[in-house]
Design a protein around this motif. Sequence first.
Motif, mmCIF file in Angstrom:
data_model
loop_
_atom_site.group_PDB
_atom_site.id
_atom_site.type_symbol
_atom_site.label_atom_id
_atom_site.label_comp_id
_atom_site.label_asym_id
_atom_site.label_seq_id
_atom_site.Cartn_x
_atom_site.Cartn_y
_atom_site.Cartn_z
ATOM 1 N N LEU A 199 35.730 88.594 68.440
ATOM 2 C CA LEU A 199 35.512 87.294 69.059
ATOM 3 C C LEU A 199 36.425 86.254 68.424
ATOM 4 C CD1 LEU A 199 32.908 88.852 69.890
ATOM 5 C CD2 LEU A 199 31.676 86.699 69.663
ATOM 6 N N ARG A 200 37.048 85.463 69.273
ATOM 7 C CA ARG A 200 37.840 84.324 68.805
ATOM 8 C C ARG A 200 37.504 83.098 69.653
ATOM 9 N NH1 ARG A 200 44.015 86.118 67.684
ATOM 10 N NH2 ARG A 200 43.861 87.361 69.604
ATOM 11 N N ILE A 201 37.728 81.937 69.072
ATOM 12 C CA ILE A 201 37.405 80.669 69.733
ATOM 13 C C ILE A 201 38.699 79.924 70.050
ATOM 14 C CG2 ILE A 201 36.277 78.425 69.479
ATOM 15 C CD1 ILE A 201 34.381 79.798 67.427
ATOM 16 N N ILE A 202 38.797 79.406 71.254
ATOM 17 C CA ILE A 202 39.893 78.493 71.587
ATOM 18 C C ILE A 202 39.316 77.267 72.292
ATOM 19 C CG2 ILE A 202 41.650 80.296 71.759
ATOM 20 C CD1 ILE A 202 41.481 79.976 74.842
ATOM 21 N N VAL A 216 31.276 70.900 67.026
ATOM 22 C CA VAL A 216 30.510 72.080 66.611
ATOM 23 C C VAL A 216 30.699 73.205 67.623
ATOM 24 C CG1 VAL A 216 28.201 72.997 66.157
ATOM 25 C CG2 VAL A 216 28.816 70.676 65.397
ATOM 26 N N ALA A 217 31.166 74.358 67.131
ATOM 27 C CA ALA A 217 31.388 75.499 68.011
ATOM 28 C C ALA A 217 30.099 76.269 68.269
ATOM 29 C CB ALA A 217 32.442 76.427 67.413
ATOM 30 N N PHE A 218 29.305 76.463 67.221
ATOM 31 C CA PHE A 218 28.043 77.181 67.408
ATOM 32 C C PHE A 218 27.063 76.777 66.316
ATOM 33 C CE2 PHE A 218 30.826 79.919 64.910
ATOM 34 C CZ PHE A 218 30.004 80.463 63.918
ATOM 35 N N ALA A 219 25.796 77.121 66.544
ATOM 36 C CA ALA A 219 24.748 76.686 65.624
ATOM 37 C C ALA A 219 23.568 77.638 65.690
ATOM 38 C CB ALA A 219 24.288 75.265 65.965
ATOM 39 N N SER A 220 22.747 77.571 64.666
ATOM 40 C CA SER A 220 21.432 78.197 64.704
ATOM 41 C C SER A 220 20.403 77.103 64.956
ATOM 42 C CB SER A 220 21.150 78.932 63.388
ATOM 43 O OG SER A 220 21.255 78.046 62.287
ATOM 44 N N ALA A 221 19.213 77.502 65.401
ATOM 45 C CA ALA A 221 18.145 76.546 65.683
ATOM 46 C C ALA A 221 16.894 76.964 64.930
ATOM 47 C CB ALA A 221 17.878 76.483 67.183
ATOM 48 N N SER A 245 33.761 77.058 63.167
ATOM 49 C CA SER A 245 34.590 78.228 63.444
ATOM 50 C C SER A 245 33.913 79.453 62.868
ATOM 51 C CB SER A 245 35.977 78.068 62.825
ATOM 52 O OG SER A 245 35.905 78.139 61.419
ATOM 53 N N PHE A 246 34.514 80.621 63.063
ATOM 54 C CA PHE A 246 33.988 81.850 62.502
ATOM 55 C C PHE A 246 34.368 82.022 61.031
ATOM 56 C CE2 PHE A 246 34.215 83.534 67.047
ATOM 57 C CZ PHE A 246 32.862 83.360 67.248
ATOM 58 N N GLU A 247 35.276 81.197 60.557
ATOM 59 C CA GLU A 247 35.777 81.365 59.179
ATOM 60 C C GLU A 247 34.846 80.713 58.157
ATOM 61 O OE1 GLU A 247 39.711 79.744 59.306
ATOM 62 O OE2 GLU A 247 40.472 81.325 60.604
#
Length: 281
Positions: A8-11, A259-264, A279-281
């Motif tokens: 998976l990569r983000i752009i 913010v690309a992603f988060a937990s809740a 990011s994933f990094e």
Amino acid sequence: MQIGKYKLRIIESGYFALDGGAMFGIIPKALWQRTNPADEANRIKLSTRHLILESDSKKIIIDTGMGEKWDEKEKNIYAVDENISIRSALKSIGLNPEDITDVILTHLHFDHTGGSTIRVKDKLEPAFPHAKYYIQKQNYEWAINPSDRDKVSYIKENFQPLFDEGVLNLIEGNSNFDDEIKFMVINGHTFGQQMVKISDGSQTFLFCADLIPTYGHIPLPYIMGYDLQPLVTLEEKKKILKEVVDEEWKLFFGHDPEVAFASAKKHGEGYKVDATFKSFE
């Protein structure tokens, strides 16, 4: 990030802006501007963010953003950022549109499928010439005959050429794309929107599209004024966020500018953001 056979990569293919009040519905500005500050026209900055999923045989992109077919008036209305495009974003990770094998569209609103077609001379053509496109049949049928309330969001030049070229695959209901990718249908924002769940059993990401467009929309009442059925959205959020928390999924945001992603996590009778990631990094 590796999930099953997919890397998976983000752009990000660009930024635009929409009215903050419309983006948060009944929530007072004093509350929503804590996470999404408004400009002088009361617009909030939004991204068009994509997941790229790569395996040995596939290169998949989820959603195609705003595209590049806007006139000057429209660019001003939506504060379209022209400094980046889906082509340049792909190039930054060593890919070209010609490399993409599959395009998964969550729904056919202009900010999710605007980059699906390009204008070549006087003709509209698929922007990813070797790809198959996937959309819920219900959403396509609504998009070609929308209501007066939401017809401005469905611009036929973004998707009708795909159908005419025979590359738009119409999906009916919840279904598995393959072992890792599942389509989950929701109907609050528009009819036949599909979220994309990517999971290998140990890690799960939910591309939640316009159910939760930014991390500021995680609390249950934070629902867009654009939604056709806001009470349906509310019930969908309750159901999905319970799974997200119970099973420790990550929420991937297509529109959050930072913010690309988060937990809740649970918060009283509802939910709130736990941890955020750029990011994933």
